[in-house]
Design a protein around this motif. Structure first.
Motif, PDB file in Angstrom:
ATOM      1  N   GLY A 160       0.812  -1.209   0.000  1.00  0.00           N
ATOM      2  CA  GLY A 160       0.000   0.000   0.000  1.00  0.00           C
ATOM      3  C   GLY A 160       0.845   1.257   0.000  1.00  0.00           C
ATOM      4  N   LEU A 161       0.163   2.393  -0.075  1.00  0.00           N
ATOM      5  CA  LEU A 161       0.851   3.673  -0.092  1.00  0.00           C
ATOM      6  C   LEU A 161       1.485   3.934   1.265  1.00  0.00           C
ATOM      7  N   GLY A 162       2.772   4.272   1.257  1.00  0.00           N
ATOM      8  CA  GLY A 162       3.489   4.471   2.504  1.00  0.00           C
ATOM      9  C   GLY A 162       3.860   5.925   2.744  1.00  0.00           C
ATOM     10  N   CYS A 163       3.844   6.329   4.012  1.00  0.00           N
ATOM     11  CA  CYS A 163       4.322   7.655   4.422  1.00  0.00           C
ATOM     12  C   CYS A 163       5.788   7.504   4.820  1.00  0.00           C
ATOM     13  N   LEU A 164       6.637   8.263   4.170  1.00  0.00           N
ATOM     14  CA  LEU A 164       8.073   8.183   4.412  1.00  0.00           C
ATOM     15  C   LEU A 164       8.445   9.132   5.545  1.00  0.00           C
ATOM     16  N   THR A 165       9.117   8.593   6.568  1.00  0.00           N
ATOM     17  CA  THR A 165       9.488   9.409   7.720  1.00  0.00           C
ATOM     18  C   THR A 165      10.872   9.017   8.200  1.00  0.00           C
ATOM     19  N   GLU A 166      11.460   9.843   9.055  1.00  0.00           N
ATOM     20  CA  GLU A 166      12.820   9.555   9.498  1.00  0.00           C
ATOM     21  C   GLU A 166      12.830   8.464  10.557  1.00  0.00           C
ATOM     22  N   ASN A 167      13.939   7.752  10.611  1.00  0.00           N
ATOM     23  CA  ASN A 167      14.160   6.714  11.602  1.00  0.00           C
ATOM     24  C   ASN A 167      15.040   7.295  12.698  1.00  0.00           C
ATOM     25  N   VAL A 168      14.493   7.426  13.886  1.00  0.00           N
ATOM     26  CA  VAL A 168      15.260   7.887  15.041  1.00  0.00           C
ATOM     27  C   VAL A 168      15.979   6.666  15.595  1.00  0.00           C
ATOM     28  N   MET A 169      17.311   6.637  15.457  1.00  0.00           N
ATOM     29  CA  MET A 169      18.064   5.399  15.626  1.00  0.00           C
ATOM     30  C   MET A 169      18.887   5.356  16.915  1.00  0.00           C
ATOM     31  N   GLY A 170      19.156   4.129  17.335  1.00  0.00           N
ATOM     32  CA  GLY A 170      20.104   3.922  18.405  1.00  0.00           C
ATOM     33  C   GLY A 170      21.522   4.128  17.892  1.00  0.00           C
ATOM     34  N   ASN A 192       1.071   9.234  23.784  1.00  0.00           N
ATOM     35  CA  ASN A 192       1.194   7.971  24.504  1.00  0.00           C
ATOM     36  C   ASN A 192       2.659   7.554  24.534  1.00  0.00           C
ATOM     37  N   PRO A 193       3.052   6.717  25.498  1.00  0.00           N
ATOM     38  CA  PRO A 193       4.475   6.398  25.698  1.00  0.00           C
ATOM     39  C   PRO A 193       5.170   5.806  24.476  1.00  0.00           C
ATOM     40  N   ASN A 194       4.428   5.131  23.615  1.00  0.00           N
ATOM     41  CA  ASN A 194       5.049   4.507  22.453  1.00  0.00           C
ATOM     42  C   ASN A 194       5.263   5.479  21.296  1.00  0.00           C
ATOM     43  N   ASN A 195       4.790   6.712  21.446  1.00  0.00           N
ATOM     44  CA  ASN A 195       4.982   7.715  20.397  1.00  0.00           C
ATOM     45  C   ASN A 195       6.217   8.583  20.626  1.00  0.00           C
ATOM     46  N   PHE A 196       6.900   8.388  21.758  1.00  0.00           N
ATOM     47  CA  PHE A 196       8.154   9.085  22.033  1.00  0.00           C
ATOM     48  C   PHE A 196       9.310   8.110  21.859  1.00  0.00           C
ATOM     49  N   VAL A 197      10.255   8.458  21.005  1.00  0.00           N
ATOM     50  CA  VAL A 197      11.395   7.584  20.733  1.00  0.00           C
ATOM     51  C   VAL A 197      12.692   8.298  21.105  1.00  0.00           C
ATOM     52  N   PHE A 198      13.575   7.574  21.782  1.00  0.00           N
ATOM     53  CA  PHE A 198      14.895   8.089  22.131  1.00  0.00           C
ATOM     54  C   PHE A 198      15.916   7.553  21.135  1.00  0.00           C
ATOM     55  N   GLY A 199      16.714   8.454  20.587  1.00  0.00           N
ATOM     56  CA  GLY A 199      17.719   8.015  19.629  1.00  0.00           C
ATOM     57  C   GLY A 199      18.367   9.189  18.932  1.00  0.00           C
ATOM     58  N   HIS A 200      18.927   8.905  17.766  1.00  0.00           N
ATOM     59  CA  HIS A 200      19.713   9.893  17.036  1.00  0.00           C
ATOM     60  C   HIS A 200      19.137  10.093  15.636  1.00  0.00           C
ATOM     61  N   GLY A 260      23.355  12.627  14.832  1.00  0.00           N
ATOM     62  CA  GLY A 260      23.332  13.755  15.739  1.00  0.00           C
ATOM     63  C   GLY A 260      23.294  13.306  17.184  1.00  0.00           C
ATOM     64  N   PRO A 261      23.167  14.254  18.124  1.00  0.00           N
ATOM     65  CA  PRO A 261      23.102  13.906  19.546  1.00  0.00           C
ATOM     66  C   PRO A 261      21.815  13.156  19.875  1.00  0.00           C
ATOM     67  N   GLU A 262      21.815  12.478  21.000  1.00  0.00           N
ATOM     68  CA  GLU A 262      20.609  11.766  21.418  1.00  0.00           C
ATOM     69  C   GLU A 262      19.485  12.768  21.668  1.00  0.00           C
ATOM     70  N   GLU A 263      18.299  12.410  21.228  1.00  0.00           N
ATOM     71  CA  GLU A 263      17.113  13.244  21.405  1.00  0.00           C
ATOM     72  C   GLU A 263      15.930  12.372  21.810  1.00  0.00           C
ATOM     73  N   CYS A 264      14.891  13.022  22.267  1.00  0.00           N
ATOM     74  CA  CYS A 264      13.588  12.379  22.428  1.00  0.00           C
ATOM     75  C   CYS A 264      12.677  13.013  21.376  1.00  0.00           C
ATOM     76  N   VAL A 265      12.118  12.192  20.501  1.00  0.00           N
ATOM     77  CA  VAL A 265      11.365  12.688  19.351  1.00  0.00           C
ATOM     78  C   VAL A 265       9.948  12.128  19.378  1.00  0.00           C
ATOM     79  N   LEU A 266       8.965  12.986  19.157  1.00  0.00           N
ATOM     80  CA  LEU A 266       7.579  12.548  19.005  1.00  0.00           C
ATOM     81  C   LEU A 266       7.412  12.034  17.580  1.00  0.00           C
ATOM     82  N   VAL A 267       7.231  10.727  17.417  1.00  0.00           N
ATOM     83  CA  VAL A 267       7.232  10.142  16.079  1.00  0.00           C
ATOM     84  C   VAL A 267       5.830   9.904  15.536  1.00  0.00           C
ATOM     85  N   ASP A 268       4.834  10.095  16.343  1.00  0.00           N
ATOM     86  CA  ASP A 268       3.447   9.883  15.906  1.00  0.00           C
ATOM     87  C   ASP A 268       2.540  10.626  16.873  1.00  0.00           C
TER      88      ASP A 268
END
Length: 223
Positions: free
Chosen positions: A98-108, A152-160, A168-176
């Protein structure tokens, strides 16, 4: 003719109510969010579940609201050093599911997908420095009046985040969960109404994570 990206179960990162999230098969710095087919949706009896069945177009509306909010915030902050509290979005891509939304991967640090706040609270691995990163993100949501409807807790991701070949430096990012997806878009009617909504969402986040929320300082802390 454009060729659809081939996504397999081995690429699957997460599966929510509405969307499945896959690793991009050719770019580790990107994720692809794909709206699940109607037949795979759970039979929910809350308001959102009923609306999904009665008015399937509301599922598309949620994606549109997410992109609209991202565009609004980014266009208000064209400065090159602006650090968005939400994940960056890069348009749409055709896939075999299906049609996908392309977004960044906040990585370890090792390039894996970063851990969510929910995972860290469950494992008891949230450090004081990461709690500060969460508070920095919450502060940015208030300062930039980001309309976030699902903290919700699963919408915050810690990473780079990836900057070319450099992490980049470690951040907390709202991914959804950003965008005013409510039937009556109250949060879009004024900054003060959005602040009330954000404060209420933070109270719920505190209950779901067993963190303490101080509405005066707008900060979380450990018990």
């Amino acid at each position: 003719m454009a060729v659809a990206l081939n996504l397999s179960v081995s690429n699957l990162v997460a599966s929510g109510v509405q969307r499945a999230v896959y690793l991009h098969p050719n770019d580790r710095t990107k994720l692809i969010k794909v709206l699940k087919p109607d037949g795979q949706m759970p039979n929910r009896w809350n308001f959102n579940g009923v609306m999904d069945r009665v008015m399937p177009s509301t599922r598309i509306r949620q994606i549109r609201k997410e992109y609209t909010e991202y565009l609004r915030v980014m266009l208000q902050h064209p400065e090159p050093d602006f650090r968005a509290p939400m994940s960056h979005m890069f348009g749409f891509v055709s896939t075999n599911v299906g049609l996908g939304c392309l977004t960044e991967n906040v990585m370890g640090p090792d390039g894996s997908v970063g851990e969510t706040l929910g995972q860290k609270m469950k494992r008891g691995t949230l450090t004081d420095s990461q709690l500060t990163l969460l508070n920095d993100t919450i502060d940015a949501l208030f300062v930039h009046s980001v309309r976030a409807s699902d903290l919700n807790p699963n919408n915050f991701v810690f990473g780079h985040r990836s900057y070319g070949n450099v992490l980049g430096p470690e951040e907390c990012v709202l991914v959804d969960g950003f965008g005013d997806i409510h039937a009556i878009p109250v949060r879009s009617m004024g900054r003060w109404l959005n602040r009330i909504g954000l404060a209420d969402s933070c109270k719920r986040l505190a209950r779901n994570t067993k963190l303490l929320w101080d509405p005066k300082t707008r900060r979380f802390s450990h018990f």
